[in-house]
Design an enzyme around this catalytic site. Structure first.
Site, PDB file in Angstrom:
ATOM      1  N   HIS A 181      35.316  47.125  32.821  1.00  0.00           N
ATOM      2  CA  HIS A 181      34.646  46.882  34.103  1.00  0.00           C
ATOM      3  C   HIS A 181      33.308  47.596  34.310  1.00  0.00           C
ATOM      4  O   HIS A 181      32.853  47.696  35.454  1.00  0.00           O
ATOM      5  CB  HIS A 181      35.579  47.241  35.261  1.00  0.00           C
ATOM      6  CG  HIS A 181      36.780  46.365  35.399  1.00  0.00           C
ATOM      7  ND1 HIS A 181      37.797  46.368  34.480  1.00  0.00           N
ATOM      8  CD2 HIS A 181      37.137  45.474  36.351  1.00  0.00           C
ATOM      9  CE1 HIS A 181      38.733  45.512  34.861  1.00  0.00           C
ATOM     10  NE2 HIS A 181      38.347  44.948  35.987  1.00  0.00           N
ATOM     11  N   HIS A 197      35.206  41.290  32.982  1.00  0.00           N
ATOM     12  CA  HIS A 197      35.338  40.852  34.379  1.00  0.00           C
ATOM     13  C   HIS A 197      33.969  40.412  34.868  1.00  0.00           C
ATOM     14  O   HIS A 197      33.127  41.232  35.227  1.00  0.00           O
ATOM     15  CB  HIS A 197      35.875  41.969  35.264  1.00  0.00           C
ATOM     16  CG  HIS A 197      36.368  41.477  36.602  1.00  0.00           C
ATOM     17  ND1 HIS A 197      35.627  40.636  37.413  1.00  0.00           N
ATOM     18  CD2 HIS A 197      37.531  41.697  37.265  1.00  0.00           C
ATOM     19  CE1 HIS A 197      36.309  40.366  38.513  1.00  0.00           C
ATOM     20  NE2 HIS A 197      37.473  40.998  38.442  1.00  0.00           N
ATOM     21  N   HIS A 225      42.241  34.729  34.804  1.00  0.00           N
ATOM     22  CA  HIS A 225      42.216  35.527  36.025  1.00  0.00           C
ATOM     23  C   HIS A 225      41.374  34.805  37.073  1.00  0.00           C
ATOM     24  O   HIS A 225      40.202  34.519  36.851  1.00  0.00           O
ATOM     25  CB  HIS A 225      41.633  36.899  35.689  1.00  0.00           C
ATOM     26  CG  HIS A 225      41.667  37.891  36.793  1.00  0.00           C
ATOM     27  ND1 HIS A 225      40.655  38.003  37.717  1.00  0.00           N
ATOM     28  CD2 HIS A 225      42.582  38.839  37.118  1.00  0.00           C
ATOM     29  CE1 HIS A 225      40.931  38.980  38.566  1.00  0.00           C
ATOM     30  NE2 HIS A 225      42.100  39.502  38.225  1.00  0.00           N
ATOM     31  N   GLU A 240      47.282  37.730  37.572  1.00  0.00           N
ATOM     32  CA  GLU A 240      46.607  37.232  38.784  1.00  0.00           C
ATOM     33  C   GLU A 240      45.868  35.933  38.468  1.00  0.00           C
ATOM     34  O   GLU A 240      44.703  35.748  38.818  1.00  0.00           O
ATOM     35  CB  GLU A 240      45.636  38.286  39.319  1.00  0.00           C
ATOM     36  CG  GLU A 240      46.290  39.637  39.568  1.00  0.00           C
ATOM     37  CD  GLU A 240      45.317  40.735  39.961  1.00  0.00           C
ATOM     38  OE1 GLU A 240      45.704  41.616  40.743  1.00  0.00           O
ATOM     39  OE2 GLU A 240      44.162  40.705  39.485  1.00  0.00           O
ATOM     40  N   GLU A 300      45.247  35.767  45.486  1.00  0.00           N
ATOM     41  CA  GLU A 300      44.604  37.021  45.859  1.00  0.00           C
ATOM     42  C   GLU A 300      43.470  36.793  46.860  1.00  0.00           C
ATOM     43  O   GLU A 300      42.694  35.838  46.742  1.00  0.00           O
ATOM     44  CB  GLU A 300      44.059  37.703  44.607  1.00  0.00           C
ATOM     45  CG  GLU A 300      43.423  39.056  44.854  1.00  0.00           C
ATOM     46  CD  GLU A 300      42.864  39.685  43.598  1.00  0.00           C
ATOM     47  OE1 GLU A 300      42.039  40.609  43.726  1.00  0.00           O
ATOM     48  OE2 GLU A 300      43.243  39.256  42.488  1.00  0.00           O
ATOM     49  N   CYS A 306      40.698  38.345  47.178  1.00  0.00           N
ATOM     50  CA  CYS A 306      39.411  38.348  46.482  1.00  0.00           C
ATOM     51  C   CYS A 306      39.126  37.006  45.819  1.00  0.00           C
ATOM     52  O   CYS A 306      37.968  36.592  45.704  1.00  0.00           O
ATOM     53  CB  CYS A 306      39.375  39.455  45.426  1.00  0.00           C
ATOM     54  SG  CYS A 306      39.168  41.123  46.079  1.00  0.00           S
ATOM     55  N   CYS A 327      40.515  46.511  45.870  1.00  0.00           N
ATOM     56  CA  CYS A 327      39.371  45.610  45.818  1.00  0.00           C
ATOM     57  C   CYS A 327      39.287  44.687  47.032  1.00  0.00           C
ATOM     58  O   CYS A 327      38.194  44.333  47.468  1.00  0.00           O
ATOM     59  CB  CYS A 327      39.399  44.794  44.531  1.00  0.00           C
ATOM     60  SG  CYS A 327      40.924  43.876  44.276  1.00  0.00           S
ATOM     61  N   CYS A 328      40.429  44.285  47.589  1.00  0.00           N
ATOM     62  CA  CYS A 328      40.422  43.254  48.625  1.00  0.00           C
ATOM     63  C   CYS A 328      39.891  43.710  49.980  1.00  0.00           C
ATOM     64  O   CYS A 328      39.074  43.006  50.583  1.00  0.00           O
ATOM     65  CB  CYS A 328      41.816  42.649  48.775  1.00  0.00           C
ATOM     66  SG  CYS A 328      42.369  41.712  47.331  1.00  0.00           S
TER      67      CYS A 328
END
Length: 653
Positions: free
Chosen positions: A137, A189, A269, A321, A337, A339, A417-418
């Site tokens: 990341h 990502h 993802h 996810e 999710e 996000c 993250c959300c």
């Protein structure tokens, strides 16, 4: 034909006045941003520590300690900064701006001399930069920094964070690329691609657009870069709990199994997928690249026609996810999710800018008014990471297929993250309401707002009023001192059978193009556009290939999907059915649901049997039925009245 010129809406010139979204923005300013500030500083009681700001202080040499948190923990801070920036554009706050300035100075202190900025590798793994792009990341965190920097500059005019971002972007452009001595890698990502396009738009530095293009075009080329770096690391991987380097070996998980120009499905993802496609669509439009446009169209169609929930949720399985296969959309184990739906909105926005087609705005609105809003409680202090379409709390603690499901929203998450993603989206909603172009101003969502746009040397000022999405009547009034000649493109929502448009009380005559009514005229001060968008309650049926919705029906009013909750209907919701002939009555919500429209209909319940009834029986008469009034609430507002069952799809008797 692709549209090339789009003028990003200036959020400093857009004020949300809508009583519905206005309340959400107030929550973001007064509750969510301070709440998340506490979380970032580890002062939020009874929650898992964040340590994100402490990581920066350690990297800056301001205090001693060890890194704590996820490898992408830095992004929680930069998403918070972005939410602050857009919040300041809505309502100035000297104290909050000063706090943000101090955080930005902390980032400046943590930045290395060569421009590199990532606390994991500065504090925890020095000397290991750029050795695990597949899993770790670095470029994702850089992307969120770039987005925050663009937002802060646009909102406040301050360049400090933008300069930090550009130094880092320049460093990355030196490290990565097709030239000798550069790394030919790309992020595990995706995020930096879309962020580089944002950075390019405000700086006009061609290196940033070229770097975005490199990352997008290099993805999926053979030999696979993830395999190359995996061997260089000696076959080690980061996510031990996932075992055997899953992110490295499953190339489809990151859309890296083949070049993007050869792909035609939304895979892997879900968040990665839509972030990646957002960047690709943005690059395709700005460079007029037809091949990239066609990739976007193929993957969009697969996503929304075969792999999207009725709520605008995407990613149907908890493992990874991720997307699964066409029409595989289970309800009670859905991941969806928060996000991912935000990413879907971002992808839809870029497709709308490129195509000028309302079908992208329809999906954008569906994701926003259902999954994105549902990701945050009405108090602004609790959040959903996962958004199922059905819950049965009695089974959740005992069945591991539900390990990811929470029947109520949580205060915070170790992987957080959300919450900041929801915050930054809600305060930047003006970017989704309006799409300004030289030839027309597209109005995509009819949320109450006041806005100003520079048009043909003039200043077009308008106010959208109403109570969207509850009331069908919307009024757009003009307050520009001088007449302005321009085209307004008004979206014709997919859920509205018979939209009507009046200009100063008379029927509006315009051209319908790709789901928008285009009205061209000289707009004078005092002109009024009246929109009547009948919000008839509709039954929605899934494609017969969606086995999880076979024999069932969902309810939608306007853009809102409705659900049943135990609080209104009692337990064992699976024993309720809705007769095909039943009509709907609209009722006003009360308590925490005050101001919202609820629906009721005559339904049927299979009565609860006695405990001595056999598990299976040949005699159907042992399960008699009775009439019951069924109550449906907007799905985004579920789980605000305590724990209980919830279900969107109901049997149709």
């Amino acid at each position: 034909m692709m549209q090339s010129d789009v003028i990003e809406a200036d959020l400093n010139r857009i004020t949300i006045t809508d009583p519905f979204l206005g309340e959400y923005q107030r929550l973001i300013r007064e509750v969510v941003i301070p709440w998340q500030w506490q979380a970032l500083n580890d002062t939020l009681p009874d929650t898992e520590p964040s340590h994100a700001l402490t990581n920066y202080r350690i990297a800056a040499g301001l205090q001693e300690g060890e890194f704590y948190g996820m490898v992408f923990q830095d992004s929680d801070v930069t998403k918070w900064l972005e939410a602050v920036a857009w919040s300041l554009s809505q309502k100035p706050n000297v104290t909050l701006e000063k706090t943000a300035d101090e955080v930005i100075e902390l980032l400046a202190l943590a930045q290395c001399e060569d421009g590199y900025l990532n606390t994991w590798y500065t504090v925890k793994e020095p000397g290991m930069r750029w050795t695990n792009l597949a899993e770790c990341h670095e470029l994702y965190c850089a992307g969120h920094l770039f987005e925050a920097a663009v937002a802060f500059w646009q909102a406040t005019g301050k360049r400090r964070l933008l300069d930090i971002a550009c130094r880092f972007a320049d460093h990355i452009a030196d490290i990565f690329g097709p030239n000798e001595g550069q790394l030919r890698g790309y992020p595990g990502h995706p995020e930096i691609e879309l962020a580089l396009m944002r950075l390019y738009e405000v700086t006009r530095e061609p290196r940033y657009q070229a770097l975005a293009r490199f990352f997008l075009e290099e993805r999926g080329q053979q030999p696979y870069y993830y395999d190359i770096e995996f061997e260089k690391r000696g076959g080690t991987w980061h996510w031990d709990n996932w075992g055997d380097a899953w992110m490295v070996k499953d190339k489809a998980y990151t859309h890296a199994h083949k070049p993007l120009k050869e792909q035609d499905q939304a895979v892997g993802h879900a968040v990665r997928s839509v972030y990646l496609m957002t960047g690709l669509a943005h690059l395709a439009r700005t460079t007029q690249d037809e091949e990239k446009r066609q990739t976007c169209l193929r993957i969009w169609d697969n996503l929304v026609q075969r792999r999207m929930y009725i709520t605008g949720g995407i990613g149907s399985q908890a493992i990874g996810e991720a997307f699964t296969s066409d029409y595989d959309l289970p309800n009670d184990t859905a991941y969806g999710e928060s996000c991912a739906s935000i990413g879907l909105m971002m992808f839809a926005r870029r497709m709308l800018e490129m195509e000028g087609d309302s079908r992208y705005a329809d999906v954008m609105e569906r994701a926003f008014y259902n999954t994105v809003l549902g990701g945050m409680a009405l108090d602004g202090k609790h959040f959903f990471y996962v958004n199922p379409l059905e819950t049965y709390p009695k089974s959740i603690p005992h069945n591991h297929i539900y390990d990811h499901i929470k029947p109520v929203r949580q205060r915070w998450f170790g992987c957080a993250c959300c919450p900041p993603n929801i915050a930054r989206t809600l305060v930047a909603i003006g970017h989704y309401i309006f799409t300004p172009r030289p030839d027309a101003l597209f109005i995509n969502i009819y949320a109450g707002s006041q806005a100003q746009f520079a048009v043909n040397g003039g200043d077009l000022r308008l106010t959208i009023a109403g109570n969207y999405p509850w009331n069908e009547r919307v009024e757009i009034t003009f307050d520009n001192p001088q007449p302005v000649e321009h085209t307004l493109a008004l979206r014709l929502p997919e859920w509205c059978d018979d939209p009507q448009f009046l200009v100063n009380g008379e029927a509006a005559h315009g051209e319908r193009i790709k789901g928008y009514l285009h009205l061209h005229r000289r707009w004078h001060q005092g002109d009024t556009l009246t929109l009547l968008l009948p919000m008839r309650v509709k039954r929605v049926y899934a494609n017969p290939l969606v086995r999880h919705a076979a024999g069932k029906v969902a309810i939608q009013r306007g853009p809102l999907v409705y659900c049943q909750e135990e609080a209104d209907n009692g337990a064992e919701l699976h024993n309720l059915s809705l007769p095909a002939q039943s009509g709907f009555r609209e009722i006003a919500g009360t308590g925490v649901l005050k101001g919202k429209i609820l629906l009721q209909a005559d339904g049927v319940r299979v009565t609860t049997p006695s405990e001595d009834q056999p598990l299976y029986s040949f005699d159907r008469q042992q399960t008699p039925v009775k009439n019951q009034t069924l109550t449906f609430i907007p799905w985004f507002s579920w789980a605000n009245r305590g724990e209980g069952e919830m279900r969107i799809w109901v049997d149709e008797a």
